[in-house]
Enzyme design. Structure first.
Site, short mmCIF file in Angstrom:
data_model
loop_
_atom_site.label_atom_id
_atom_site.label_comp_id
_atom_site.label_asym_id
_atom_site.label_seq_id
_atom_site.Cartn_x
_atom_site.Cartn_y
_atom_site.Cartn_z
N GLN A 41 0.78 -1.25 0.00
CA GLN A 41 0.00 0.00 0.00
C GLN A 41 0.81 1.29 0.00
OE1 GLN A 41 -3.43 2.34 2.57
NE2 GLN A 41 -3.06 0.23 3.06
N LEU B 134 9.17 -8.59 -14.59
CA LEU B 134 10.63 -8.64 -14.71
C LEU B 134 11.22 -9.32 -13.48
CD1 LEU B 134 12.83 -7.43 -16.60
CD2 LEU B 134 12.91 -5.47 -15.07
N ASP B 135 12.03 -10.35 -13.72
CA ASP B 135 12.71 -11.00 -12.60
C ASP B 135 14.03 -10.26 -12.38
OD1 ASP B 135 14.12 -12.54 -10.84
OD2 ASP B 135 13.77 -14.45 -11.87
N LYS C 176 16.28 -10.74 -10.42
CA LYS C 176 17.43 -11.55 -9.99
C LYS C 176 17.99 -12.38 -11.14
CE LYS C 176 16.14 -11.40 -5.20
NZ LYS C 176 15.18 -11.89 -4.24
N ASN D 121 9.44 0.29 -1.95
CA ASN D 121 9.16 0.11 -0.52
C ASN D 121 9.35 -1.36 -0.13
OD1 ASN D 121 6.65 -0.52 -1.90
ND2 ASN D 121 5.68 -0.58 0.11
N PHE D 122 10.48 -1.92 -0.58
CA PHE D 122 10.80 -3.28 -0.15
C PHE D 122 11.34 -3.24 1.26
CE2 PHE D 122 11.41 -3.97 -4.84
CZ PHE D 122 10.30 -4.80 -4.98
N ARG E 52 20.41 -5.78 -2.35
CA ARG E 52 20.66 -7.19 -2.69
C ARG E 52 20.41 -7.47 -4.17
NH1 ARG E 52 18.45 -7.80 2.51
NH2 ARG E 52 16.35 -8.28 1.78
N TYR F 49 4.18 -3.10 8.73
CA TYR F 49 2.88 -2.88 8.08
C TYR F 49 2.15 -1.74 8.80
CZ TYR F 49 3.24 -7.13 5.27
OH TYR F 49 3.63 -8.07 4.36
N GLU F 50 1.07 -1.32 8.17
CA GLU F 50 0.26 -0.19 8.64
C GLU F 50 0.13 -0.07 10.17
OE1 GLU F 50 -1.60 2.39 7.05
OE2 GLU F 50 -2.00 2.96 9.10
N ASP G 262 0.46 3.76 5.98
CA ASP G 262 0.74 3.43 4.57
C ASP G 262 0.44 4.60 3.65
OD1 ASP G 262 1.67 0.88 4.91
OD2 ASP G 262 -0.28 -0.05 4.73
N GLY H 3 -7.89 20.36 19.05
CA GLY H 3 -7.58 21.78 18.97
C GLY H 3 -8.10 22.56 20.16
N GLY H 4 -8.18 23.85 20.00
CA GLY H 4 -8.54 24.72 21.11
C GLY H 4 -10.04 24.86 21.35
N GLN H 5 -10.85 24.32 20.45
CA GLN H 5 -12.31 24.41 20.60
C GLN H 5 -12.82 23.03 21.01
OE1 GLN H 5 -13.91 27.31 20.16
NE2 GLN H 5 -12.30 28.47 19.16
N1 CAO Z 1 12.05 -10.00 -9.13
C1 CAO Z 1 12.74 -10.75 -8.25
N2 CAO Z 1 12.67 -10.60 -6.92
C2 CAO Z 1 11.84 -9.63 -6.48
C3 CAO Z 1 11.09 -8.81 -7.34
C4 CAO Z 1 11.22 -9.03 -8.73
N3 CAO Z 1 10.57 -8.31 -9.62
N4 CAO Z 1 10.36 -7.95 -6.60
C5 CAO Z 1 10.65 -8.22 -5.31
N5 CAO Z 1 11.53 -9.23 -5.23
C6 CAO Z 1 12.10 -9.82 -4.03
C7 CAO Z 1 12.90 -8.82 -3.22
O1 CAO Z 1 14.15 -8.63 -3.83
C8 CAO Z 1 12.97 -9.52 -1.89
O2 CAO Z 1 13.97 -10.54 -1.95
P1 CAO Z 1 15.17 -10.71 -0.89
O3 CAO Z 1 14.56 -10.60 0.47
O4 CAO Z 1 15.67 -12.08 -1.22
O5 CAO Z 1 16.14 -9.66 -1.13
C9 CAO Z 1 11.64 -10.28 -1.84
O6 CAO Z 1 11.10 -10.21 -3.16
C10 CAO Z 1 10.57 -9.80 -0.89
O7 CAO Z 1 10.58 -8.43 -0.66
P2 CAO Z 1 10.06 -7.86 0.75
O8 CAO Z 1 10.92 -8.44 1.84
O9 CAO Z 1 10.00 -6.40 0.66
O10 CAO Z 1 8.58 -8.46 0.81
P3 CAO Z 1 7.77 -9.08 2.06
O11 CAO Z 1 6.45 -9.47 1.51
O12 CAO Z 1 8.53 -10.12 2.79
O13 CAO Z 1 7.59 -7.83 3.06
C11 CAO Z 1 6.84 -5.64 3.69
C12 CAO Z 1 6.58 -6.88 2.84
C13 CAO Z 1 5.81 -4.59 3.29
C14 CAO Z 1 6.69 -5.98 5.16
C15 CAO Z 1 8.26 -5.10 3.40
O14 CAO Z 1 8.43 -4.92 2.02
C16 CAO Z 1 8.57 -3.79 4.13
O15 CAO Z 1 8.79 -3.75 5.34
N6 CAO Z 1 8.62 -2.67 3.37
C17 CAO Z 1 8.98 -1.38 3.88
C18 CAO Z 1 7.89 -0.78 4.71
C19 CAO Z 1 6.59 -0.67 3.97
O16 CAO Z 1 6.46 -0.11 2.92
N7 CAO Z 1 5.56 -1.22 4.61
C20 CAO Z 1 4.20 -0.97 4.22
C21 CAO Z 1 3.70 -1.87 3.24
S1 CAO Z 1 1.99 -1.60 3.08
O17 CAO Z 1 1.33 -2.16 4.47
#
Ligand code: CAO
Length: 424
Positions: free
Chosen positions: A16, A71-72, A74, A95-96, A103, A137-138, A167, A245-247
């Site tokens: 989000q 797109l992968d 990796k 926002n990973f 990495r 998360y949120e 979020d 607020g003040g009201q």
């Molecule tokens: N191709 C290949 N790999 C990909 C990819 C792609 N196109 N897109 C993502 N990935 C991989 C990432 O590289 C990561 O791999 P590694 O951990 O091996 O490096 C993996 O997918 C997962 O990414 P993630 O750890 O961000 O995802 P998650 O579901 O485990 O966590 C979240 C989700 C939201 C908790 C985490 O991304 C986070 O803390 N983000 C920052 C804070 C944030 O934005 N939070 C709010 C989200 S909305 O509630």
């Protein structure tokens, strides 16, 4: 012309917070290219699905006006495409979890090497400090940013709010930082790093509570419901529905409250029009009574004052309360349900609530652009299907020819060919 026309965004966001940011930028006219993992995509496509196999409303409502490329990142060829995207785009938003982009080989140093004009923007749960490596998360952000400890009633546990301040709130903060960095780049020629931590975003929105924390050192918080009967502790307590607020304000029952959970109004005892409030509710003696005549005199009696006003509001619908008091300059507002908001004609008219057509789900409602620009009106377009624009982006944005696209596809970097192509 759209305000951000010509700006290209490499959108590496999911869930989000990041998607709300890039959606706003897309509504401002940026070309947002959402990069998703082949065959999987943004996890929200499958979360909270109301129609099996169809992109969820969670996804569609956060990803309007974007293009999707699978797109992968990796895969070796995938990395090559990603680097070309970095060279071509103006802004990268992600926002990973902390460290994920590094990495993938996309450190800030590498990004600057590839494209010194690039703006690299991130949302993380926390800024540098003890929690910087945590996933967030949120509701974690609401709890760690000061919102939960100050929301709810004093005799109950901390409460999270339905507004997604962690979020969507942080996405909004990030969008503002990106637009400022873009303006700066126009003059300096250089991109910069833009970071928004969800804890910081929530705390920014809880600014008035840090204000009150410091006021506590100088005596009780007289507008809080704890005053004057209860002791204040060391930290700002939960203030129920008191105004920040003040009201002074509170939520009061209206006609029908016994069966309608939203038959309530927010009512503010606006000091400047106190006499009018007294007249309407049948308490003209409060206008001159020294125990009620001034805001200071009223503070210790707020509860009984609101109880008395409520005796009057309970005889009226929430809309009648509004119709009576708004002309008297008393700020009050009905508690509107999501159903009422979804059906409100004025919100449809302004484009704040929009009906969108989607090829797989049919029509649905969404919240459109909440900020209106006179010369750059936002047009809400449906979210992309997973990988819908992969070929288009590879060829028309990145300049690959057909043979190169086939080489990339054969490597597994962009997933399978779209159904129509695969059948050829
Ligand atoms: N191709 C290949 N790999 C990909 C990819 C792609 N196109 N897109 C993502 N990935 C991989 C990432 O590289 C990561 O791999 P590694 O951990 O091996 O490096 C993996 O997918 C997962 O990414 P993630 O750890 O961000 O995802 P998650 O579901 O485990 O966590 C979240 C989700 C939201 C908790 C985490 O991304 C986070 O803390 N983000 C920052 C804070 C944030 O934005 N939070 C709010 C989200 S909305 O509630």
């Amino acid at each position: 012309m759209k305000a951000l026309e010509g700006v290209k965004i490499l959108d590496f966001t999911h869930v989000q917070s990041g998607p709300t940011c890039t959606q706003l930028l897309a509504w401002l006219g940026a070309d947002v290219i959402k990069v998703e993992r082949p065959g999987v995509g943004d996890a929200t496509r499958q979360q909270l699905q109301d129609i099996e196999g169809v992109d969820s409303l969670y996804f569609t409502m956060l990803n309007h006006n974007k293009r999707s490329i699978t797109l992968d990142s990796k895969n070796k060829e995938g990395k090559e495409v990603l680097e070309r995207l970095v060279k071509t785009c103006d802004i990268l938003v992600e926002n990973f979890a902390p460290g994920a982009l590094d990495r993938m080989g996309l450190t800030w140093a590498r990004i600057q090497e590839l494209n010194p004009r690039m703006i690299y923007a991130s949302v993380k749960g926390f800024g540098p400090g003890p929690y910087e490596d945590c996933k967030v998360y949120e509701n974690v952000a609401q709890c760690t940013g000061g919102s939960a400890s100050t929301t709810g009633f004093d005799d109950g546990p901390p409460v999270v709010t339905g507004a997604q301040i962690g979020d969507s709130g942080t996405g909004l903060h990030l969008a503002f930082g990106i637009v400022a960095a873009l303006y700066h780049r126009e003059k300096s020629g250089r991109g910069q790093r833009v970071q928004a931590a969800m804890q910081d975003g929530v705390l920014n929105l809880c600014r008035v509570k840090l204000r009150d924390q410091q006021r506590l050192a100088h005596g009780p918080l007289t507008e809080y419901p704890q005053y004057p009967d209860e002791e204040f502790g060391e930290a700002v307590p939960r203030a129920g529905n008191a105004s920040g607020g003040g009201q002074p304000g509170w939520i009061l029952k209206c006609k029908g409250w016994e069966t309608d959970p939203n038959a309530y109004t927010y009512f503010i005892t606006q000091a400047a029009v106190w006499s009018k409030i007294c007249e309407v509710i049948g308490k003209p003696e409060w206008i001159t009574d020294p125990d009620y005549a001034t805001p200071k005199a009223r503070l210790p009696k707020l509860k009984s004052i609101f109880d008395t006003i409520e005796q009057w509001t309970m005889t009226k619908t929430k809309f009648e309360v509004m119709d009576t008091f708004n002309p008297l300059n008393v700020p009050c507002g009905p508690i509107l349900s999501m159903k009422e908001l979804a059906e409100e004609p004025s919100l449809r008219k302004t484009g704040t609530i929009v009906e969108v057509d989607h090829p797989e789900r049919g029509t649905y409602l969404t919240v459109g652009m909440p900020v209106k620009l006179s010369d750059s009106p936002a047009e809400v377009k449906r979210s992309p299907l997973l990988g819908e624009h992969t070929d288009e982006i590879l060829t028309s944005v990145l300049g690959y020819d057909a043979a190169e696209v086939e080489r990339i596809r054969a490597s597994g970097a962009i997933g399978a060919a779209p159904a129509s192509k695969a059948a050829e």
